[in-house]
Design a protein around this motif. Structure first.
Motif, PDB file in Angstrom:
ATOM      1  N   THR A   1       3.829   9.027 -13.173  1.00  0.00           N
ATOM      2  CA  THR A   1       2.859   9.296 -12.104  1.00  0.00           C
ATOM      3  C   THR A   1       2.011   8.042 -11.970  1.00  0.00           C
ATOM      4  N   ILE A   2       1.792   7.577 -10.752  1.00  0.00           N
ATOM      5  CA  ILE A   2       0.970   6.390 -10.562  1.00  0.00           C
ATOM      6  C   ILE A   2      -0.197   6.736  -9.653  1.00  0.00           C
ATOM      7  N   SER A   3      -1.381   6.384 -10.114  1.00  0.00           N
ATOM      8  CA  SER A   3      -2.582   6.648  -9.346  1.00  0.00           C
ATOM      9  C   SER A   3      -2.712   5.604  -8.233  1.00  0.00           C
ATOM     10  N   VAL A   4      -2.749   6.058  -6.982  1.00  0.00           N
ATOM     11  CA  VAL A   4      -2.758   5.118  -5.854  1.00  0.00           C
ATOM     12  C   VAL A   4      -3.885   5.453  -4.887  1.00  0.00           C
ATOM     13  N   LYS A   5      -4.083   4.560  -3.919  1.00  0.00           N
ATOM     14  CA  LYS A   5      -5.012   4.860  -2.842  1.00  0.00           C
ATOM     15  C   LYS A   5      -4.481   4.278  -1.543  1.00  0.00           C
ATOM     16  N   MET A   6      -4.994   4.793  -0.434  1.00  0.00           N
ATOM     17  CA  MET A   6      -4.620   4.260   0.867  1.00  0.00           C
ATOM     18  C   MET A   6      -5.408   2.973   1.064  1.00  0.00           C
ATOM     19  N   LYS A   7      -4.707   1.934   1.524  1.00  0.00           N
ATOM     20  CA  LYS A   7      -5.388   0.647   1.641  1.00  0.00           C
ATOM     21  C   LYS A   7      -6.501   0.691   2.682  1.00  0.00           C
ATOM     22  N   LYS A   8      -6.267   1.472   3.768  1.00  0.00           N
ATOM     23  CA  LYS A   8      -7.226   1.367   4.868  1.00  0.00           C
ATOM     24  C   LYS A   8      -8.507   2.169   4.634  1.00  0.00           C
ATOM     25  N   ASN A   9      -8.436   3.272   3.860  1.00  0.00           N
ATOM     26  CA  ASN A   9      -9.672   4.018   3.683  1.00  0.00           C
ATOM     27  C   ASN A   9      -9.955   4.408   2.236  1.00  0.00           C
ATOM     28  N   ASN A  10      -9.232   3.829   1.280  1.00  0.00           N
ATOM     29  CA  ASN A  10      -9.482   4.065  -0.144  1.00  0.00           C
ATOM     30  C   ASN A  10      -9.320   5.504  -0.589  1.00  0.00           C
ATOM     31  N   GLU A  11      -8.622   6.337   0.194  1.00  0.00           N
ATOM     32  CA  GLU A  11      -8.429   7.734  -0.184  1.00  0.00           C
ATOM     33  C   GLU A  11      -7.441   7.805  -1.344  1.00  0.00           C
ATOM     34  N   LEU A  12      -7.827   8.533  -2.409  1.00  0.00           N
ATOM     35  CA  LEU A  12      -6.998   8.579  -3.624  1.00  0.00           C
ATOM     36  C   LEU A  12      -5.821   9.541  -3.490  1.00  0.00           C
ATOM     37  N   ALA A  13      -4.732   9.231  -4.181  1.00  0.00           N
ATOM     38  CA  ALA A  13      -3.561  10.103  -4.230  1.00  0.00           C
ATOM     39  C   ALA A  13      -2.730   9.710  -5.449  1.00  0.00           C
ATOM     40  N   SER A  14      -1.578  10.361  -5.605  1.00  0.00           N
ATOM     41  CA  SER A  14      -0.675  10.014  -6.698  1.00  0.00           C
ATOM     42  C   SER A  14       0.733   9.861  -6.156  1.00  0.00           C
ATOM     43  N   VAL A  15       1.516   9.022  -6.822  1.00  0.00           N
ATOM     44  CA  VAL A  15       2.917   8.854  -6.428  1.00  0.00           C
ATOM     45  C   VAL A  15       3.804   9.323  -7.573  1.00  0.00           C
ATOM     46  N   ILE A  16       4.769  10.192  -7.240  1.00  0.00           N
ATOM     47  CA  ILE A  16       5.773  10.605  -8.221  1.00  0.00           C
ATOM     48  C   ILE A  16       7.155  10.414  -7.600  1.00  0.00           C
ATOM     49  N   TRP A  17       8.202  10.477  -8.428  1.00  0.00           N
ATOM     50  CA  TRP A  17       9.550  10.332  -7.908  1.00  0.00           C
ATOM     51  C   TRP A  17      10.322  11.607  -8.196  1.00  0.00           C
ATOM     52  N   GLU A  18      10.877  12.205  -7.141  1.00  0.00           N
ATOM     53  CA  GLU A  18      11.555  13.491  -7.327  1.00  0.00           C
ATOM     54  C   GLU A  18      13.061  13.347  -7.318  1.00  0.00           C
ATOM     55  N   GLY A  19      13.567  12.198  -7.663  1.00  0.00           N
ATOM     56  CA  GLY A  19      15.017  12.002  -7.708  1.00  0.00           C
ATOM     57  C   GLY A  19      15.558  11.556  -6.363  1.00  0.00           C
ATOM     58  N   GLY A  20      16.840  11.316  -6.300  1.00  0.00           N
ATOM     59  CA  GLY A  20      17.458  10.891  -5.053  1.00  0.00           C
ATOM     60  C   GLY A  20      17.414   9.393  -4.890  1.00  0.00           C
ATOM     61  N   SER A  21      17.103   8.958  -3.652  1.00  0.00           N
ATOM     62  CA  SER A  21      17.163   7.540  -3.336  1.00  0.00           C
ATOM     63  C   SER A  21      16.154   6.724  -4.145  1.00  0.00           C
ATOM     64  N   PRO A  22      16.573   5.567  -4.696  1.00  0.00           N
ATOM     65  CA  PRO A  22      15.636   4.753  -5.478  1.00  0.00           C
ATOM     66  C   PRO A  22      14.619   3.987  -4.637  1.00  0.00           C
ATOM     67  N   ASP A  23      14.675   4.094  -3.298  1.00  0.00           N
ATOM     68  CA  ASP A  23      13.631   3.390  -2.534  1.00  0.00           C
ATOM     69  C   ASP A  23      12.671   4.345  -1.820  1.00  0.00           C
ATOM     70  N   ARG A  24      12.715   5.619  -2.198  1.00  0.00           N
ATOM     71  CA  ARG A  24      11.753   6.571  -1.627  1.00  0.00           C
ATOM     72  C   ARG A  24      11.052   7.318  -2.756  1.00  0.00           C
ATOM     73  N   ALA A  25       9.761   7.604  -2.583  1.00  0.00           N
ATOM     74  CA  ALA A  25       9.046   8.408  -3.573  1.00  0.00           C
ATOM     75  C   ALA A  25       8.107   9.350  -2.839  1.00  0.00           C
ATOM     76  N   SER A  26       7.512  10.279  -3.569  1.00  0.00           N
ATOM     77  CA  SER A  26       6.649  11.274  -2.929  1.00  0.00           C
ATOM     78  C   SER A  26       5.189  10.955  -3.197  1.00  0.00           C
ATOM     79  N   LEU A  27       4.377  11.114  -2.154  1.00  0.00           N
ATOM     80  CA  LEU A  27       2.941  10.913  -2.262  1.00  0.00           C
ATOM     81  C   LEU A  27       2.321  12.294  -2.369  1.00  0.00           C
ATOM     82  N   ILE A  28       1.649  12.589  -3.476  1.00  0.00           N
ATOM     83  CA  ILE A  28       1.080  13.929  -3.628  1.00  0.00           C
ATOM     84  C   ILE A  28      -0.433  13.866  -3.744  1.00  0.00           C
ATOM     85  N   SER A  29      -1.043  15.007  -3.596  1.00  0.00           N
ATOM     86  CA  SER A  29      -2.498  15.228  -3.652  1.00  0.00           C
ATOM     87  C   SER A  29      -3.284  14.220  -2.803  1.00  0.00           C
ATOM     88  N   LEU A  30      -2.769  13.955  -1.610  1.00  0.00           N
ATOM     89  CA  LEU A  30      -3.554  13.182  -0.634  1.00  0.00           C
ATOM     90  C   LEU A  30      -4.243  14.195   0.269  1.00  0.00           C
TER      91      LEU A  30
END
Lengths: 167, 281
Positions: free
Chosen positions: B168-197
């Motif tokens: 799990t990686i703690s991230v934020k939106m660059k334009k407004n600093n809104e916090l979220a998390s990134v996880i990977w749910e399998g499948g394609s190695p160039d797509r991941a899911s943004l949760i709790s935004l």
């Protein structure tokens, strides 16, 4: 005999690690061909020896893939189910000392059923332990079906290349 | 007693199966709690020696791309270094500057084993405890975040990339600093899911997602990816969004290990805070 079995073991692991694992075939195709040695052990192999072979094989793969017992659990289960699959498919069981499961000895149809069932068992357990909770059983099953099918195709090719015309 | 032995001998196949399966599964389950187990460290060391030999050969195939990447990076660094600027003031900068304490240290490393097709992928790099790498350090590449170091041996380290079910990686939106998390749910190695935004903020396709810097592992502002698709249910307080990862996980060759020099201090402070203000759990 021993030399040949160890060769199959090593080549299977090397082929899996250096070729198959470097192919990106998408999430649904992840064939595991290293289990070839469990398919090819002679019929006369003692059951306990079968399990030890499988455990060592699985542990080797776990070390190289950092997968912590997933492959070992799956290969041991595959080896455990092998005698039952052989019993299920074979009516007369007077095997010679050197007899191994192969197309040359048992016929194409027998070998297809035999390897397909065992590969499916192996793939299913690996994928279910890998996913654990992330996605549904349907997806895991589809993934095992497609990957096992592909692995089966590759192993059938190997069977025709290396095991059929050897006299 | 003899009967017991006879019973075990009679069904030795089943009992041996149970024993081996128990060993395998206990390895599997114990890993979730003790990633730095002895077995893992030994395996890392052995695996690393073999893989570095293989990588020494296969590296040549991606040499051209790696060179280009490094050249681009060099150019960027040169243009941002002090030599690239004309000094217009007469102030002198001390070497031991009291205003700017260095917080992050970067160690370059080479990827010697990598996977992207599995559900739980792993990366191995050719720097270990000898080069000062410790578990829980972040790993980045020029294009974005890669993962977190989970185990080290003398000369190698295992990295758990974002492409792992436990990442799990703690991230934020660059334009407004809104916090979220990134996880990977399998499948394609160039797509991941943004949760709790939070669905209170407006997002668009193509918005940049960067690391928040709150996890003590990654510096703030490392690129993670851009929003690829999102949807929001009216009665849900979070978006469900997919991001396109900027890191080319299938073509990694050189990475940087990030060491946060103030991590211990920050951790100690958090411990102190927990003692003073017990949080309700």
């Amino acid at each position: 005999m021993w030399l040949r079995l160890i060769l199959i073991f090593v080549l299977g692991v090397l082929f899996q690690l250096s070729v198959i694992n470097n192919l990106s075939l998408g999430p649904f195709f992840n064939p595991l061909v290293y289990s070839l040695i469990i398919l090819k052990l002679p019929f006369k192999t003692q059951n306990w020896a079968l399990l030890i072979w499988a455990f060592v094989l699985g542990l080797t793969m776990d070390i190289f893939q950092n997968s912590h017992g997933i492959n070992a659990a799956a290969t041991v289960f595959m080896a455990f189910s092998r005698p039952f699959v052989i019993n299920l498919l074979t009516s007369q069981r007077d095997f010679g000392d050197e007899d191994t499961p192969s197309i040359r000895d048992r016929g194409t149809q027998w070998y297809i059923f035999y390897s397909l069932i065992l590969l499916l068992v192996h793939h299913f357990i690996v994928f279910i332990l890998e996913e654990w909770s992330a996605s549904g059983l349907g997806i895991i099953f589809l993934r095992s079906l497609l990957s096992a099918g592909l692995a089966f195709g590759l192993l059938l090719l190997a069977e025709y290349l290396f095991f059929v015309n050897k006299n | 007693m003899l009967n017991l032995f006879r019973f075990i001998a009679r069904y030795h196949f089943f009992f041996l199966f149970l024993l081996l399966e128990t060993i395998s599964l206990s390895l599997y389950f114990s890993y979730n709690y003790f990633p730095q187990a002895y077995y893992f460290r030994m395996a890392t060391s052995f695996h690393g020696t073999v893989r570095s030999k293989v990588a020494a050969v296969t590296e040549y195939f991606s040499l051209k791309n790696a060179n280009r990447q490094l050249a681009i990076e060099n150019a960027i660094l040169r243009s941002s270094g002090s030599d690239a600027f004309l000094k217009v003031d007469t102030n002198t900068f001390w070497y031991h500057d009291t205003l700017y304490l260095q917080q992050y240290k970067y160690t370059p490393a080479r990827v010697i084993a990598n996977s992207t097709g599995l559900r739980n992928n792993f990366i191995m790099i050719d720097k270990g405890a000898f080069s000062g790498i410790k578990p829980d350090m972040g790993v980045i590449c020029p294009q974005g975040v890669v993962g977190i170091v989970v185990a080290v041996s003398e000369h190698f380290a295992s990295v758990m990339p974002l492409l792992h079910s436990a990442s799990t990686i703690s991230v934020k939106m660059k334009k407004n600093n809104e916090l979220a998390s990134v996880i990977w749910e399998g499948g394609s190695p160039d797509r991941a899911s943004l949760i709790s935004l939070s669905s209170q903020v407006k997002i668009n396709k193509g918005d940049t997602v960067i690391t928040s810097g709150y996890s003590l592992i990654f510096p703030e502002g490392i690129m993670v990816g851009t929003i690829d698709a999102f949807e929001m249910n009216p009665d849900d307080i979070y978006y469900s969004a997919t991001i396109k990862l900027s890191t080319p996980f299938s073509r990694l060759s050189y990475v940087y290990v990030v060491q946060n020099l103030f991590k211990d201090e920050q951790k100690a402070l958090m411990e102190k805070q927990k003692q003073i203000v017990p949080h309700n759990k």
